[in-house]
Design an enzyme around this catalytic site. Structure first.
Site, mmCIF file in Angstrom:
data_model
loop_
_atom_site.group_PDB
_atom_site.id
_atom_site.type_symbol
_atom_site.label_atom_id
_atom_site.label_comp_id
_atom_site.label_asym_id
_atom_site.label_seq_id
_atom_site.Cartn_x
_atom_site.Cartn_y
_atom_site.Cartn_z
ATOM 1 N N TRP A 62 0.834 -1.193 0.000
ATOM 2 C CA TRP A 62 0.000 0.000 0.000
ATOM 3 C C TRP A 62 0.869 1.244 0.000
ATOM 4 O O TRP A 62 2.070 1.192 0.243
ATOM 5 C CB TRP A 62 -1.031 0.001 1.129
ATOM 6 C CG TRP A 62 -0.501 -0.095 2.556
ATOM 7 C CD1 TRP A 62 0.766 -0.406 2.969
ATOM 8 C CD2 TRP A 62 -1.254 0.137 3.733
ATOM 9 N NE1 TRP A 62 0.855 -0.392 4.325
ATOM 10 C CE2 TRP A 62 -0.394 -0.057 4.841
ATOM 11 C CE3 TRP A 62 -2.559 0.489 3.992
ATOM 12 C CZ2 TRP A 62 -0.795 0.088 6.164
ATOM 13 C CZ3 TRP A 62 -2.966 0.627 5.320
ATOM 14 C CH2 TRP A 62 -2.102 0.424 6.384
ATOM 15 N N ASN A 63 0.217 2.372 -0.335
ATOM 16 C CA ASN A 63 0.931 3.632 -0.488
ATOM 17 C C ASN A 63 0.221 4.742 0.281
ATOM 18 O O ASN A 63 -0.979 4.647 0.581
ATOM 19 C CB ASN A 63 0.980 4.043 -1.962
ATOM 20 C CG ASN A 63 1.672 3.024 -2.829
ATOM 21 O OD1 ASN A 63 2.828 2.684 -2.593
ATOM 22 N ND2 ASN A 63 0.964 2.515 -3.832
ATOM 23 N N HIS A 74 -10.659 16.100 -12.248
ATOM 24 C CA HIS A 74 -11.210 16.447 -10.937
ATOM 25 C C HIS A 74 -12.586 17.092 -11.049
ATOM 26 O O HIS A 74 -13.014 17.517 -12.121
ATOM 27 C CB HIS A 74 -10.256 17.365 -10.167
ATOM 28 C CG HIS A 74 -10.079 18.726 -10.776
ATOM 29 N ND1 HIS A 74 -9.105 18.995 -11.699
ATOM 30 C CD2 HIS A 74 -10.744 19.892 -10.591
ATOM 31 C CE1 HIS A 74 -9.173 20.263 -12.062
ATOM 32 N NE2 HIS A 74 -10.173 20.837 -11.406
ATOM 33 N N HIS A 80 -16.287 25.830 -4.381
ATOM 34 C CA HIS A 80 -14.959 26.126 -4.929
ATOM 35 C C HIS A 80 -14.825 27.599 -5.303
ATOM 36 O O HIS A 80 -13.729 28.153 -5.260
ATOM 37 C CB HIS A 80 -14.712 25.233 -6.148
ATOM 38 C CG HIS A 80 -13.434 25.479 -6.876
ATOM 39 N ND1 HIS A 80 -12.220 25.613 -6.238
ATOM 40 C CD2 HIS A 80 -13.166 25.616 -8.213
ATOM 41 C CE1 HIS A 80 -11.265 25.811 -7.136
ATOM 42 N NE2 HIS A 80 -11.811 25.832 -8.330
#
Length: 258
Positions: A62-63, A74, A80
């Site tokens: 895993w990272n 995105h 936003h």
């Protein structure tokens, strides 16, 4: 199970429906929107290994990773932009999930953009598209096909000159038309952001952000493979991470198409 869902699975398994990935890879090489130095810029994507079947974790790989909310392919939520800051359900964790799914209307301006990288979609061009394919329905994703995602060199993708970036987008009248008159879910683009590269000089600055998010609509940036979708007839699923109070999120955008 609903007969509609059974039929959907059968059509997918038989290959009569395709799942098209509209998402660009997310890595340290992912281009970022360059803001002037007086403002905070988004951090580049960074990933590091936590374990890989070794003394750090014998049976698992895993990272860890970090990045900005608006990196790569995105989602832009209404919060936003300042115009959407006081709207209800304006963050990614509070948007009703049914709003992540809608029909796709793909407007192809790739030929015009090949001649003029600053090309802006106008309401007249949208109406011309509607004459051929029908009125854009409420709750649709309007996807702007420019073939910009085929620019694999990050410098060519951002296309920055001394006076800023040069990328296509929408006129403010078009953004208002789509948000108000057509009541779309939002817009999606192949460029690094949903406004044109020169939009800081428009009135208001970044009008697509201002008008879309001020109307409670969404944005999808850095899409790809829009050339694999029909003008109408596909369904887009664009579900961001459920980040508490998040203004956006990297996400995997997929389309189900004939």
């Amino acid at each position: 199970m609903s007969l509609v869902l059974v039929q959907l699975l059968e059509e997918l398994q038989a290959g009569r429906l395709r799942v098209v990935d509209l998402t660009q890879p997310l890595s340290a090489q992912t281009p970022l929107l360059p803001l002037p130095s007086q403002w905070n810029n988004s951090p580049a994507f960074r990933i590091w290994e936590l374990s890989r079947y070794d003394e750090r974790g014998p049976a698992w790989y895993w990272n860890g990773f970090e990045t900005g909310e608006h990196t790569g392919t995105h989602f832009d939520a209404p919060v936003h932009w300042i115009s959407g800051k006081d709207l209800p359900d304006n963050t990614v964790d509070r948007i009703p999930p049914e709003k992540f799914v809608g029909p796709a209307c793909v407007i192809d301006i790739s030929e015009a953009v090949a001649k003029d990288p600053n090309y802006l979609l106008t309401p007249d061009r949208v109406r011309e598209w509607e004459q051929q394919y029908g009125t854009i329905p409420a709750g649709a994703w309007v996807l702007l096909r420019t073939d910009w995602s085929k620019r694999k060199d990050p410098k060519e993708y951002i296309n920055a000159k001394e006076d800023g970036a040069h990328t296509p987008g929408f006129t403010k009248e078009t953004s208002a038309f789509l948000a108000k008159d057509r009541d779309v879910l939002g817009v999606g683009v192949e460029t690094v952001g949903t406004d044109a590269g020169q939009a800081a000089k428009f009135d208001p600055p970044f009008p697509n952000h201002y008008l879309m998010h001020g109307s409670g609509k969404f944005g999808l940036a850095s899409l790809c493979n829009l050339d694999q979708l029909p003008a109408t007839g596909a369904i887009v699923i664009a579900a961001p991470l459920k980040i508490v109070n998040g203004s956006g999120s990297p996400l995997r955008v997929i389309a189900i198409a004939p």
